[in-house]
Design a protein around this motif. Structure first.
Motif, mmCIF file in Angstrom:
data_model
loop_
_atom_site.group_PDB
_atom_site.id
_atom_site.type_symbol
_atom_site.label_atom_id
_atom_site.label_comp_id
_atom_site.label_asym_id
_atom_site.label_seq_id
_atom_site.Cartn_x
_atom_site.Cartn_y
_atom_site.Cartn_z
ATOM 1 N N LEU A 142 59.788 19.757 -12.376
ATOM 2 C CA LEU A 142 60.436 18.914 -13.386
ATOM 3 C C LEU A 142 61.703 18.268 -12.841
ATOM 4 N N ASN A 143 62.449 18.981 -12.016
ATOM 5 C CA ASN A 143 63.617 18.378 -11.364
ATOM 6 C C ASN A 143 63.191 17.289 -10.391
ATOM 7 N N LEU A 144 62.117 17.529 -9.654
ATOM 8 C CA LEU A 144 61.592 16.542 -8.720
ATOM 9 C C LEU A 144 61.184 15.267 -9.465
ATOM 10 N N VAL A 145 60.456 15.428 -10.553
ATOM 11 C CA VAL A 145 60.031 14.287 -11.367
ATOM 12 C C VAL A 145 61.261 13.540 -11.878
ATOM 13 N N TYR A 146 62.221 14.275 -12.400
ATOM 14 C CA TYR A 146 63.439 13.652 -12.926
ATOM 15 C C TYR A 146 64.120 12.807 -11.852
ATOM 16 N N LYS A 147 64.248 13.358 -10.662
ATOM 17 C CA LYS A 147 64.894 12.616 -9.570
ATOM 18 C C LYS A 147 64.103 11.367 -9.195
ATOM 19 N N GLN A 148 62.768 11.458 -9.265
ATOM 20 C CA GLN A 148 61.921 10.311 -8.928
ATOM 21 C C GLN A 148 62.087 9.166 -9.924
ATOM 22 N N VAL A 149 62.325 9.503 -11.177
ATOM 23 C CA VAL A 149 62.320 8.477 -12.229
ATOM 24 C C VAL A 149 63.691 8.267 -12.863
ATOM 25 N N VAL A 150 64.744 8.796 -12.256
ATOM 26 C CA VAL A 150 66.079 8.757 -12.872
ATOM 27 C C VAL A 150 66.547 7.334 -13.201
ATOM 28 N N LYS A 151 66.259 6.371 -12.351
ATOM 29 C CA LYS A 151 66.667 4.983 -12.642
ATOM 30 C C LYS A 151 65.926 4.446 -13.870
ATOM 31 N N ASP A 152 64.650 4.783 -13.967
ATOM 32 C CA ASP A 152 63.866 4.372 -15.137
ATOM 33 C C ASP A 152 64.393 5.051 -16.403
ATOM 34 N N LEU A 153 64.820 6.299 -16.264
ATOM 35 C CA LEU A 153 65.346 7.035 -17.410
ATOM 36 C C LEU A 153 66.683 6.467 -17.874
ATOM 37 N N GLU A 154 67.487 5.992 -16.938
ATOM 38 C CA GLU A 154 68.762 5.365 -17.309
ATOM 39 C C GLU A 154 68.505 4.118 -18.146
ATOM 40 N N LYS A 155 67.531 3.314 -17.755
ATOM 41 C CA LYS A 155 67.166 2.116 -18.527
ATOM 42 C C LYS A 155 66.629 2.515 -19.907
ATOM 43 N N LYS A 182 67.387 5.231 -21.608
ATOM 44 C CA LYS A 182 68.493 5.709 -22.448
ATOM 45 C C LYS A 182 69.244 4.535 -23.078
ATOM 46 N N ILE A 183 69.455 3.476 -22.320
ATOM 47 C CA ILE A 183 70.121 2.280 -22.861
ATOM 48 C C ILE A 183 69.275 1.689 -23.981
ATOM 49 N N TRP A 184 67.971 1.560 -23.739
ATOM 50 C CA TRP A 184 67.057 1.032 -24.750
ATOM 51 C C TRP A 184 67.093 1.908 -26.000
ATOM 52 N N LYS A 185 67.010 3.221 -25.806
ATOM 53 C CA LYS A 185 66.970 4.169 -26.927
ATOM 54 C C LYS A 185 68.266 4.089 -27.734
ATOM 55 N N ASN A 186 69.395 4.032 -27.064
ATOM 56 C CA ASN A 186 70.682 3.903 -27.762
ATOM 57 C C ASN A 186 70.744 2.612 -28.569
ATOM 58 N N ASN A 187 70.203 1.527 -28.016
ATOM 59 C CA ASN A 187 70.167 0.256 -28.743
ATOM 60 C C ASN A 187 69.262 0.347 -29.971
ATOM 61 N N GLN A 188 68.169 1.086 -29.863
ATOM 62 C CA GLN A 188 67.268 1.274 -31.006
ATOM 63 C C GLN A 188 67.986 2.010 -32.123
ATOM 64 N N ILE A 189 68.743 3.016 -31.756
ATOM 65 C CA ILE A 189 69.483 3.798 -32.747
ATOM 66 C C ILE A 189 70.532 2.910 -33.429
ATOM 67 N N GLU A 208 58.786 -0.505 -20.849
ATOM 68 C CA GLU A 208 59.577 -1.069 -19.751
ATOM 69 C C GLU A 208 59.764 -0.042 -18.624
ATOM 70 N N ILE A 209 58.744 0.714 -18.348
ATOM 71 C CA ILE A 209 58.804 1.731 -17.311
ATOM 72 C C ILE A 209 57.531 1.609 -16.475
ATOM 73 N N PRO A 210 57.651 1.690 -15.166
ATOM 74 C CA PRO A 210 56.446 1.586 -14.335
ATOM 75 C C PRO A 210 55.431 2.687 -14.666
ATOM 76 N N LYS A 211 54.178 2.323 -14.600
ATOM 77 C CA LYS A 211 53.118 3.289 -14.920
ATOM 78 C C LYS A 211 53.182 4.510 -13.993
ATOM 79 N N ARG A 212 53.562 4.284 -12.732
ATOM 80 C CA ARG A 212 53.648 5.410 -11.801
ATOM 81 C C ARG A 212 54.696 6.424 -12.260
ATOM 82 N N SER A 213 55.756 5.943 -12.922
ATOM 83 C CA SER A 213 56.790 6.845 -13.436
ATOM 84 C C SER A 213 56.257 7.670 -14.602
ATOM 85 N N ILE A 214 55.513 7.016 -15.492
ATOM 86 C CA ILE A 214 54.926 7.751 -16.621
ATOM 87 C C ILE A 214 53.903 8.754 -16.117
ATOM 88 N N ILE A 215 53.132 8.392 -15.118
ATOM 89 C CA ILE A 215 52.154 9.331 -14.543
ATOM 90 C C ILE A 215 52.876 10.533 -13.940
#
Length: 143
Positions: A110-123, A125-132, A71-78
């Motif tokens: 790495l900070n630049l990448v994090y800032k670019q994908v932070v919204k995707d990472l928030e989603k 984290k929610i998914w990961k917490n639900n998996q746990i 559930e993450i855009p391919k550009r974010s994973i790239i």
């Protein structure tokens, strides 16, 4: 020592191009993530300021490559994998063996990448917490 921001970004673009190719091969992608994680653990002291962000980047990359989370855009994973490839390169804009400054460009990317994908990472984290939570419920029902 002044960092040449454009040179760092150009180097990162090359890393993203490599990431696009590596993503097509699950084994290479997993090997790249494992290698970057190993380097990060070895140099954790130099990465203390961004450690939590890196752990999250490693987790989402691993879950994506393994097919557990898509559930993450391919550009974010790239971008994430490109950041890890940049981090892996010992000879980048500021070579990693340079005392004190060796990881400054890696941290920047790495900070630049994090800032670019932070919204995707928030989603993520929610998914990961639900998996746990789901795993916890399954484990509890086994008893």
């Amino acid at each position: 020592m002044a960092l040449n921001r454009q040179k760092i970004l150009d180097f990162f673009k090359k890393s993203e191009s490599k990431a696009t190719v590596i993503l097509k091969d699950k084994k290479k992608a997993n090997d790249t993530i494992k290698e970057a994680l190993g380097k990060a653990v070895t140099n954790k002291g130099d990465l203390e300021g961004i450690w939590a962000k890196m752990v999250l980047l490693f987790a989402v990359a691993k879950d994506y490559v393994n097919g557990d989370y898509n559930e993450i855009p391919k550009r974010s994973i790239i971008a994430i994998l490109g950041g890890l490839i940049y981090f892996l390169s010992p000879i980048d804009v500021v070579p990693d063996f340079v005392p004190v400054l060796g990881f400054i460009d890696d941290v920047f990317i790495l900070n630049l990448v994090y800032k670019q994908v932070v919204k995707d990472l928030e989603k993520y984290k929610i998914w990961k917490n639900n998996q746990i939570k789901i795993i916890g419920l399954v484990d509890e029902s086994d008893t």
